[in-house]
Write a protein that holds these residues in place. Structure first.
Motif, PDB file in Angstrom:
ATOM      1  N   THR A  90      14.329   4.817 -15.179  1.00  0.00           N
ATOM      2  CA  THR A  90      14.470   3.396 -15.514  1.00  0.00           C
ATOM      3  C   THR A  90      13.372   2.950 -16.472  1.00  0.00           C
ATOM      4  O   THR A  90      13.604   2.154 -17.386  1.00  0.00           O
ATOM      5  N   ALA A  91      12.160   3.447 -16.278  1.00  0.00           N
ATOM      6  CA  ALA A  91      11.003   2.978 -17.044  1.00  0.00           C
ATOM      7  C   ALA A  91      10.911   3.558 -18.437  1.00  0.00           C
ATOM      8  O   ALA A  91      10.136   3.048 -19.264  1.00  0.00           O
ATOM      9  N   LEU A  92      11.679   4.588 -18.755  1.00  0.00           N
ATOM     10  CA  LEU A  92      11.541   5.261 -20.051  1.00  0.00           C
ATOM     11  C   LEU A  92      11.645   4.304 -21.237  1.00  0.00           C
ATOM     12  O   LEU A  92      10.817   4.382 -22.162  1.00  0.00           O
ATOM     13  N   PRO A  93      12.613   3.377 -21.302  1.00  0.00           N
ATOM     14  CA  PRO A  93      12.669   2.461 -22.454  1.00  0.00           C
ATOM     15  C   PRO A  93      11.414   1.597 -22.591  1.00  0.00           C
ATOM     16  O   PRO A  93      11.051   1.195 -23.695  1.00  0.00           O
ATOM     17  N   LEU A  94      10.741   1.317 -21.472  1.00  0.00           N
ATOM     18  CA  LEU A  94       9.513   0.510 -21.537  1.00  0.00           C
ATOM     19  C   LEU A  94       8.400   1.308 -22.208  1.00  0.00           C
ATOM     20  O   LEU A  94       7.564   0.740 -22.929  1.00  0.00           O
ATOM     21  N   LEU A  95       8.373   2.591 -21.983  1.00  0.00           N
ATOM     22  CA  LEU A  95       7.351   3.428 -22.605  1.00  0.00           C
ATOM     23  C   LEU A  95       7.586   3.590 -24.098  1.00  0.00           C
ATOM     24  O   LEU A  95       6.641   3.826 -24.856  1.00  0.00           O
ATOM     25  N   LEU A  96       8.837   3.445 -24.516  1.00  0.00           N
ATOM     26  CA  LEU A  96       9.191   3.615 -25.926  1.00  0.00           C
ATOM     27  C   LEU A  96       9.289   2.293 -26.674  1.00  0.00           C
ATOM     28  O   LEU A  96       9.470   2.287 -27.889  1.00  0.00           O
ATOM     29  N   ALA A  97       9.183   1.179 -25.940  1.00  0.00           N
ATOM     30  CA  ALA A  97       9.397  -0.129 -26.566  1.00  0.00           C
ATOM     31  C   ALA A  97       8.343  -0.419 -27.615  1.00  0.00           C
ATOM     32  O   ALA A  97       7.180  -0.015 -27.505  1.00  0.00           O
ATOM     33  N   SER A  98       8.752  -1.140 -28.662  1.00  0.00           N
ATOM     34  CA  SER A  98       7.826  -1.570 -29.697  1.00  0.00           C
ATOM     35  C   SER A  98       7.081  -2.810 -29.216  1.00  0.00           C
ATOM     36  O   SER A  98       7.404  -3.400 -28.204  1.00  0.00           O
ATOM     37  N   GLY A  99       6.112  -3.215 -29.983  1.00  0.00           N
ATOM     38  CA  GLY A  99       5.348  -4.406 -29.625  1.00  0.00           C
ATOM     39  C   GLY A  99       3.874  -4.089 -29.544  1.00  0.00           C
ATOM     40  O   GLY A  99       3.454  -2.934 -29.512  1.00  0.00           O
ATOM     41  N   ASP A 100       3.069  -5.141 -29.496  1.00  0.00           N
ATOM     42  CA  ASP A 100       1.624  -4.971 -29.447  1.00  0.00           C
ATOM     43  C   ASP A 100       1.209  -4.297 -28.149  1.00  0.00           C
ATOM     44  O   ASP A 100       1.795  -4.526 -27.088  1.00  0.00           O
ATOM     45  N   MET A 132       0.822  -1.212   0.000  1.00  0.00           N
ATOM     46  CA  MET A 132       0.000   0.000   0.000  1.00  0.00           C
ATOM     47  C   MET A 132       0.859   1.267   0.000  1.00  0.00           C
ATOM     48  O   MET A 132       0.448   2.310  -0.512  1.00  0.00           O
ATOM     49  N   HIS A 133       2.045   1.191   0.584  1.00  0.00           N
ATOM     50  CA  HIS A 133       2.901   2.378   0.678  1.00  0.00           C
ATOM     51  C   HIS A 133       4.126   2.259  -0.237  1.00  0.00           C
ATOM     52  O   HIS A 133       5.149   2.903   0.007  1.00  0.00           O
ATOM     53  N   LEU A 134       3.967   1.472  -1.304  1.00  0.00           N
ATOM     54  CA  LEU A 134       5.092   1.238  -2.208  1.00  0.00           C
ATOM     55  C   LEU A 134       5.592   2.535  -2.830  1.00  0.00           C
ATOM     56  O   LEU A 134       6.816   2.758  -2.933  1.00  0.00           O
ATOM     57  N   ARG A 135       4.685   3.406  -3.253  1.00  0.00           N
ATOM     58  CA  ARG A 135       5.091   4.662  -3.897  1.00  0.00           C
ATOM     59  C   ARG A 135       5.975   5.495  -2.969  1.00  0.00           C
ATOM     60  O   ARG A 135       6.940   6.127  -3.413  1.00  0.00           O
ATOM     61  N   LYS A 136       5.644   5.490  -1.682  1.00  0.00           N
ATOM     62  CA  LYS A 136       6.423   6.274  -0.730  1.00  0.00           C
ATOM     63  C   LYS A 136       7.827   5.696  -0.536  1.00  0.00           C
ATOM     64  O   LYS A 136       8.754   6.423  -0.174  1.00  0.00           O
ATOM     65  N   ARG A 137       7.968   4.405  -0.751  1.00  0.00           N
ATOM     66  CA  ARG A 137       9.254   3.746  -0.537  1.00  0.00           C
ATOM     67  C   ARG A 137      10.161   3.828  -1.769  1.00  0.00           C
ATOM     68  O   ARG A 137      11.340   3.501  -1.678  1.00  0.00           O
ATOM     69  N   LEU A 138       9.600   4.210  -2.900  1.00  0.00           N
ATOM     70  CA  LEU A 138      10.372   4.254  -4.140  1.00  0.00           C
ATOM     71  C   LEU A 138      10.924   5.654  -4.399  1.00  0.00           C
ATOM     72  O   LEU A 138      10.293   6.654  -4.051  1.00  0.00           O
ATOM     73  N   ASN A 139      12.072   5.702  -5.049  1.00  0.00           N
ATOM     74  CA  ASN A 139      12.588   6.958  -5.584  1.00  0.00           C
ATOM     75  C   ASN A 139      11.929   7.135  -6.952  1.00  0.00           C
ATOM     76  O   ASN A 139      12.338   6.527  -7.945  1.00  0.00           O
ATOM     77  N   LEU A 140      10.887   7.945  -6.998  1.00  0.00           N
ATOM     78  CA  LEU A 140      10.071   8.031  -8.208  1.00  0.00           C
ATOM     79  C   LEU A 140      10.843   8.592  -9.400  1.00  0.00           C
ATOM     80  O   LEU A 140      10.577   8.203 -10.547  1.00  0.00           O
ATOM     81  N   TRP A 141      11.788   9.504  -9.155  1.00  0.00           N
ATOM     82  CA  TRP A 141      12.586  10.012 -10.272  1.00  0.00           C
ATOM     83  C   TRP A 141      13.446   8.905 -10.854  1.00  0.00           C
ATOM     84  O   TRP A 141      13.559   8.761 -12.083  1.00  0.00           O
TER      85      TRP A 141
END
Length: 456
Positions: A116-126, A102-111
């Motif tokens: 890290t997630a940027l390549p996933l947003l740009l990845a090709s595929g269905d 429930m408090h995962l967002r608070k435990r993560l460094n969101l920046w």
């Protein structure tokens, strides 16, 4: 034909692996994540690999990043883009600490996560499979009976198929919390014990008339008629349940004592006819705007001094409420409404007892069954998971997956106390004695009528 990964896809896999590591550090769950190339990343330190959360492709993670929330998880599970292997969703959820989740967002460094997630947003595929909402999240919300499609809502949930429900319910097809008489009791014994407990709480006697609202597959109606000699009128809005229940009445030779009908109880136009009325976990389908009308109708149907049995799941009673005191919908409740229980709204115990008093009832007894429902759901989950291939043949793989997720969420909800379930007994007020014993000994004493008793 061999697929050669593109550089973009390599970057997506690398990003997914690093993202899983960041989540694992904060979550510390005892299960693993399997990516679309077969690589496995533990979601804790250490984490076993026997139960794995399986990601079908970068599009699954993309969906979770862009639209985080329970509704997205439901869609991904329904489509198969997200899956659990090696155990049921409930077994996987048991490996995760709820507070950390429930408090995962608070435990993560969101920046750091965003980079890290940027390549996933740009990845090709269905893109992720399009799993539509089966109902609008607000369908029926805050609406009176005249505007709600109650029959459609009930048929959506219950007309999945009697064989589907038979894969995880007990032989009497009781789809409500069992009451376990002792630690070693199995589901079948616990459901029979619950039916007998209801009859005893209603103080049923031969020759009385019982109305069972939302009678399901007829389990309580048959039990009350066979063991307590009452005349039972059961009503449902589900044609599938009605057909099964009528066949069961005929099989047990109870046609002279049990009548089951496809009718809305609010259309029963009689007054003061029934000695007792039962409602076992149908109330959750009504919606807040219809609660007062429900209690007023039950009051009218009962004889003065008649008893009403009310079993319903409720919310804990904390959190924001509307101007009428009803709990406001949450993201979780709207997701359950959207995919599982269209039109459903859970009230609180205080709302129930207050409404009963407002409509001329005297509340005589309240019993909490929270831990009983958790155990019931765990058994249902295990049975459905063991029969998941047959369930998928009968009701489709998406619905089977969602029912397993629904069982998991509610089992953990009852475990934590976020939701509860109560049996409430009330009496249509009449001056004088209630007619019930002064204590609860008659409900549990060894001298009480055995389940094998058959009244001729």
């Amino acid at each position: 034909m061999t697929h050669t990964p593109t550089p973009t896809r390599d970057r997506a896999l690398d990003a997914a692996t690093r993202l899983a590591g960041q989540i694992a550090e904060a979550l510390q769950a005892d299960l693993s994540l399997r990516l679309w190339d077969g690589s496995v990343v533990g979601l804790g330190d250490p984490a076993r690999g026997d139960i794995q959360l399986v990601i079908a492709g970068p599009q699954t993670l993309r969906a979770l990043i862009l639209r985080p929330g329970l509704a997205t998880l439901f869609r991904l599970f329904a489509s198969g883009a997200l899956a659990v292997e090696g155990g049921s969703p409930l077994e996987a959820l048991d490996r995760i600490d709820h507070g950390r989740l429930m408090h995962l967002r608070k435990r993560l460094n969101l920046w750091a996560v965003a980079r890290t997630a940027l390549p996933l947003l740009l990845a090709s595929g269905d893109r992720e499979a399009n799993v539509p909402d089966w109902h609008d999240a607000r369908d029926g919300e805050g609406q009176g009976h005249d505007r709600r499609r109650d029959a459609d809502f009930i048929r959506f949930h219950y007309d999945v198929g009697n064989q589907f429900y038979g894969l995880f319910l007990d032989p009497a097809m009781i789809y409500s919390s069992a009451v376990f008489p002792h630690e070693g009791a199995g589901l079948d014994e616990a459901q029979q014990h619950k039916l007998d407990l209801i009859c005893r709480k209603l103080n049923l006697r031969p020759g009385q008339r019982l109305l069972d609202i939302g009678c399901g597959w007829g389990g309580l109606a048959c039990h009350a008629a066979r063991h307590y000699g009452v005349e039972v009128h059961g009503v449902t809005l589900s044609p599938a349940q009605l057909a099964y229940g009528q066949a069961e009445v005929a099989r047990q030779g109870l046609g002279d004592r049990v009548t089951l009908e496809l009718v809305d109880y609010r259309d029963i136009d009689v007054e003061g006819v029934y000695d007792a009325v039962s409602q076992v976990e149908m109330f959750e389908h009504l919606g807040f705007r219809n609660h007062d009308a429900h209690f007023a109708r039950v009051h009218r149907l009962l004889k003065p001094g008649g008893l009403y049995f009310h079993q319903a799941s409720v919310r804990r009673g904390h959190g924001p409420a509307d101007r009428n005191g009803a709990p406001r919908p949450t993201a979780t409740t709207r997701t359950i409404t959207r995919f599982i229980f269209p039109g459903g709204e859970l009230d609180t115990l205080g709302m129930t007892t207050t409404a009963l008093g407002r409509h001329g009832f005297e509340v005589l007894d309240v019993q909490t069954l929270r831990e009983h429902f958790e155990r019931t759901l765990r058994i249902w989950s295990a049975r459905l998971y063991d029969n998941r291939e047959r369930a998928a043949e009968l009701a489709g793989a998406p619905r089977t997956r969602l029912w397993l997720v629904y069982f998991a969420l509610f089992a953990r909800g009852f475990q934590r106390g976020a939701v509860n379930v109560h049996q409430t007994v009330a009496r249509r007020h009449r001056a004088g004695a209630s007619g019930l014993p002064m204590d609860r000994a008659h409900l549990y004493a060894e001298s009480a009528a055995p389940l094998s008793t058959v009244i001729k």
